[in-house]
Design a protein around this motif. Structure first.
Motif, PDB file in Angstrom:
ATOM      1  N   ASP A 192      33.288  24.409  13.331  1.00  0.00           N
ATOM      2  CA  ASP A 192      32.639  24.412  12.020  1.00  0.00           C
ATOM      3  C   ASP A 192      31.308  25.155  12.059  1.00  0.00           C
ATOM      4  OD1 ASP A 192      34.727  22.790  11.311  1.00  0.00           O
ATOM      5  OD2 ASP A 192      33.496  21.087  10.688  1.00  0.00           O
ATOM      6  N   ASP A 193      30.800  25.453  10.868  1.00  0.00           N
ATOM      7  CA  ASP A 193      29.412  25.867  10.616  1.00  0.00           C
ATOM      8  C   ASP A 193      29.083  27.306  11.000  1.00  0.00           C
ATOM      9  OD1 ASP A 193      29.207  23.286   9.787  1.00  0.00           O
ATOM     10  OD2 ASP A 193      27.861  22.615  11.386  1.00  0.00           O
ATOM     11  N   GLY A 194      30.078  28.115  11.256  1.00  0.00           N
ATOM     12  CA  GLY A 194      29.834  29.531  11.505  1.00  0.00           C
ATOM     13  C   GLY A 194      29.873  30.310  10.210  1.00  0.00           C
ATOM     14  N   PRO A 195      29.811  31.648  10.333  1.00  0.00           N
ATOM     15  CA  PRO A 195      29.657  32.379  11.586  1.00  0.00           C
ATOM     16  C   PRO A 195      28.229  32.294  12.114  1.00  0.00           C
ATOM     17  CG  PRO A 195      29.718  33.918   9.739  1.00  0.00           C
ATOM     18  CD  PRO A 195      29.974  32.567   9.173  1.00  0.00           C
ATOM     19  N   GLU A 196      28.106  32.298  13.428  1.00  0.00           N
ATOM     20  CA  GLU A 196      26.808  32.165  14.090  1.00  0.00           C
ATOM     21  C   GLU A 196      26.632  33.310  15.075  1.00  0.00           C
ATOM     22  OE1 GLU A 196      23.166  30.036  14.872  1.00  0.00           O
ATOM     23  OE2 GLU A 196      24.657  29.923  13.261  1.00  0.00           O
ATOM     24  N   PRO A 197      25.619  34.175  14.866  1.00  0.00           N
ATOM     25  CA  PRO A 197      25.434  35.316  15.765  1.00  0.00           C
ATOM     26  C   PRO A 197      25.354  34.873  17.230  1.00  0.00           C
ATOM     27  CG  PRO A 197      24.034  35.540  13.839  1.00  0.00           C
ATOM     28  CD  PRO A 197      24.632  34.157  13.763  1.00  0.00           C
ATOM     29  N   GLY A 198      26.083  35.564  18.084  1.00  0.00           N
ATOM     30  CA  GLY A 198      26.146  35.231  19.500  1.00  0.00           C
ATOM     31  C   GLY A 198      27.229  34.233  19.804  1.00  0.00           C
ATOM     32  N   ALA A 199      27.276  33.152  19.047  1.00  0.00           N
ATOM     33  CA  ALA A 199      28.266  32.110  19.307  1.00  0.00           C
ATOM     34  C   ALA A 199      29.663  32.528  18.880  1.00  0.00           C
ATOM     35  CB  ALA A 199      27.867  30.822  18.588  1.00  0.00           C
ATOM     36  N   LEU A 206      34.239  28.427   8.136  1.00  0.00           N
ATOM     37  CA  LEU A 206      33.019  29.175   7.856  1.00  0.00           C
ATOM     38  C   LEU A 206      32.305  28.637   6.627  1.00  0.00           C
ATOM     39  CD1 LEU A 206      34.305  32.837   8.387  1.00  0.00           C
ATOM     40  CD2 LEU A 206      33.444  31.206  10.104  1.00  0.00           C
ATOM     41  N   ILE A 207      30.992  28.534   6.731  1.00  0.00           N
ATOM     42  CA  ILE A 207      30.157  28.292   5.557  1.00  0.00           C
ATOM     43  C   ILE A 207      30.052  29.623   4.822  1.00  0.00           C
ATOM     44  CG2 ILE A 207      27.870  27.617   4.758  1.00  0.00           C
ATOM     45  CD1 ILE A 207      27.614  25.950   7.341  1.00  0.00           C
ATOM     46  N   ALA A 208      30.490  29.657   3.575  1.00  0.00           N
ATOM     47  CA  ALA A 208      30.657  30.936   2.883  1.00  0.00           C
ATOM     48  C   ALA A 208      29.345  31.683   2.714  1.00  0.00           C
ATOM     49  CB  ALA A 208      31.320  30.711   1.523  1.00  0.00           C
ATOM     50  N   SER A 209      28.232  30.973   2.489  1.00  0.00           N
ATOM     51  CA  SER A 209      26.950  31.671   2.360  1.00  0.00           C
ATOM     52  C   SER A 209      26.556  32.344   3.667  1.00  0.00           C
ATOM     53  CB  SER A 209      25.856  30.701   1.910  1.00  0.00           C
ATOM     54  OG  SER A 209      25.707  29.641   2.839  1.00  0.00           O
ATOM     55  N   LYS A 210      26.910  31.738   4.810  1.00  0.00           N
ATOM     56  CA  LYS A 210      26.642  32.376   6.099  1.00  0.00           C
ATOM     57  C   LYS A 210      27.583  33.556   6.319  1.00  0.00           C
ATOM     58  CE  LYS A 210      25.636  30.056   9.798  1.00  0.00           C
ATOM     59  NZ  LYS A 210      25.669  29.098  10.935  1.00  0.00           N
ATOM     60  N   ALA A 211      28.822  33.428   5.878  1.00  0.00           N
ATOM     61  CA  ALA A 211      29.750  34.558   5.983  1.00  0.00           C
ATOM     62  C   ALA A 211      29.247  35.735   5.167  1.00  0.00           C
ATOM     63  CB  ALA A 211      31.137  34.144   5.517  1.00  0.00           C
ATOM     64  N   GLN A 212      28.614  35.459   4.042  1.00  0.00           N
ATOM     65  CA  GLN A 212      28.051  36.533   3.227  1.00  0.00           C
ATOM     66  C   GLN A 212      26.857  37.176   3.925  1.00  0.00           C
ATOM     67  OE1 GLN A 212      25.826  35.920  -0.685  1.00  0.00           O
ATOM     68  NE2 GLN A 212      27.835  36.562  -1.437  1.00  0.00           N
ATOM     69  N   ARG A 213      26.075  36.370   4.651  1.00  0.00           N
ATOM     70  CA  ARG A 213      24.928  36.919   5.386  1.00  0.00           C
ATOM     71  C   ARG A 213      25.352  37.680   6.634  1.00  0.00           C
ATOM     72  NH1 ARG A 213      22.760  31.767   4.515  1.00  0.00           N
ATOM     73  NH2 ARG A 213      22.922  31.204   6.720  1.00  0.00           N
ATOM     74  N   HIS A 214      26.492  37.287   7.224  1.00  0.00           N
ATOM     75  CA  HIS A 214      26.970  37.910   8.462  1.00  0.00           C
ATOM     76  C   HIS A 214      28.402  38.407   8.274  1.00  0.00           C
ATOM     77  CE1 HIS A 214      23.451  36.281  10.502  1.00  0.00           C
ATOM     78  NE2 HIS A 214      23.766  35.080  10.049  1.00  0.00           N
ATOM     79  N   PRO A 215      28.606  39.367   7.377  1.00  0.00           N
ATOM     80  CA  PRO A 215      29.977  39.810   7.094  1.00  0.00           C
ATOM     81  C   PRO A 215      30.660  40.435   8.296  1.00  0.00           C
ATOM     82  CG  PRO A 215      28.387  41.311   6.108  1.00  0.00           C
ATOM     83  CD  PRO A 215      27.609  40.122   6.586  1.00  0.00           C
ATOM     84  N   GLU A 216      29.885  41.031   9.205  1.00  0.00           N
ATOM     85  CA  GLU A 216      30.494  41.648  10.377  1.00  0.00           C
ATOM     86  C   GLU A 216      31.122  40.596  11.290  1.00  0.00           C
ATOM     87  OE1 GLU A 216      26.596  40.263  11.837  1.00  0.00           O
ATOM     88  OE2 GLU A 216      27.359  41.085   9.951  1.00  0.00           O
TER      89      GLU A 216
END
Length: 295
Positions: A94-101, A120-130
């Motif tokens: 849970d709680d990704g995407p997380e850079p590095g992890a 994935l938390i969708a707001s984080k997916a939007q911040r880290h689309p790659e």
């Protein structure tokens, strides 16, 4: 190095998720770690406090209210009573995407040839689309929906619950992900259940809670949190032993972990090796064997 087709896929998903990555997708892929050594050094402490508070409140509610009342209120859909398929394990993060992890986990899936799901938390997916694109493109990874911003659905009104589902559904649509949803903290509501089912989602809980949030502070768990998590006294200083013992007690099942906890990433390689050595096989959540475990 990505193949041209994989690179095009990642770039296209990054654009669709609505934000340009801070670095080119190809560069992110080239720097993906082969182990968990580059996982974030500092855990999300505020999030850990929120998880602990939610778990304490949930445990109190489950102990003090009749089972039928809890069932009718749909508050704990994530507690799976259905036995898991014997001998099968499905890892979930849970709680990704997380850079590095995120990259580290994907590398370990490749190393051991095992699948996993990423809620994935969708707001984080939007911040880290790659990173979201890397998960989507990985042959052993499934993308799941973990809401827009990770609120406790027990603490927000139905209108905001609907907004969390609608926004996350729209954002993650670019990933063409399976319709799998996990509630933040595992806390559900009848209204959100109905909304999710109307949108074609299956609700995913867990058979085994690793309680990695509690182990993450020092690699051990204190007596109070061990009681909350059901961790045997002998395993309070042994995260891997706790998870393996819990999986063996259920004879398999869906295992809950989190991308954001460094101790989880540091122990994941050994945990997979231990489970394989115990004779468990790994399967994705959309395998037919796990169908009875989904809501």
């Amino acid at each position: 190095m990505k193949t041209p087709s994989r690179l095009l896929l990642c770039c296209g998903l990054a654009a669709a998720l609505g934000q340009a990555a801070s670095q080119p997708v190809a560069a992110a892929a080239a720097s993906a770690p082969a182990t968990a050594s580059s996982a974030p050094e500092h855990p999300h402490r505020g999030h850990v406090v929120e998880i602990r508070a939610a778990r304490v409140r949930s445990l109190s509610e489950q102990m003090n209210q009749p089972a039928e009342a809890l069932r009718q209120s749909c508050r704990f859909e994530s507690d799976i009573a259905t036995p898991p398929p014997p001998g099968l394990v499905s890892l979930s993060f849970d709680d990704g995407p997380e850079p590095g992890a995120t990259e580290a986990i994907l590398a370990l899936l490749d190393k051991h040839q095992v699948p996993a799901s990423f809620f994935l938390i969708a707001s984080k997916a939007q911040r880290h689309p790659e990173l979201a694109a890397l998960v989507k493109a990985h042959p052993r990874a499934l993308v799941g929906n973990h809401s827009w911003s990770h609120p406790n659905f027990h603490d927000i009104p139905a209108v905001r619950q609907a907004s969390e589902v609608e926004r996350s559904d729209a954002t993650l649509a670019a990933l063409q992900a399976p319709k799998l949803f996990r509630y933040p903290y595992g806390n559900a509501s009848c209204e959100a259940n109905a909304d999710l089912q109307q949108r074609g989602y299956r609700i995913v809980g867990w058979h085994v809670d690793s309680c990695d949030w509690a182990f993450d502070k020092t690699g051990s768990i204190d007596a109070h949190e061990a009681k909350i998590c059901g961790v045997d006294k002998a395993n309070r200083e042994h995260f891997i032993d706790h998870v393996v013992a819990a999986v063996k007690a259920r004879r398999g099942g869906i295992v809950l972990m989190h991308e954001i906890h460094p101790n989880t990433l540091a122990k994941l390689d050994t945990l997979i090796e231990r489970l394989l050595a115990e004779g468990f096989r790994f399967a994705p959540l959309n395998a037919a064997e796990f169908e009875p475990s989904l809501r």
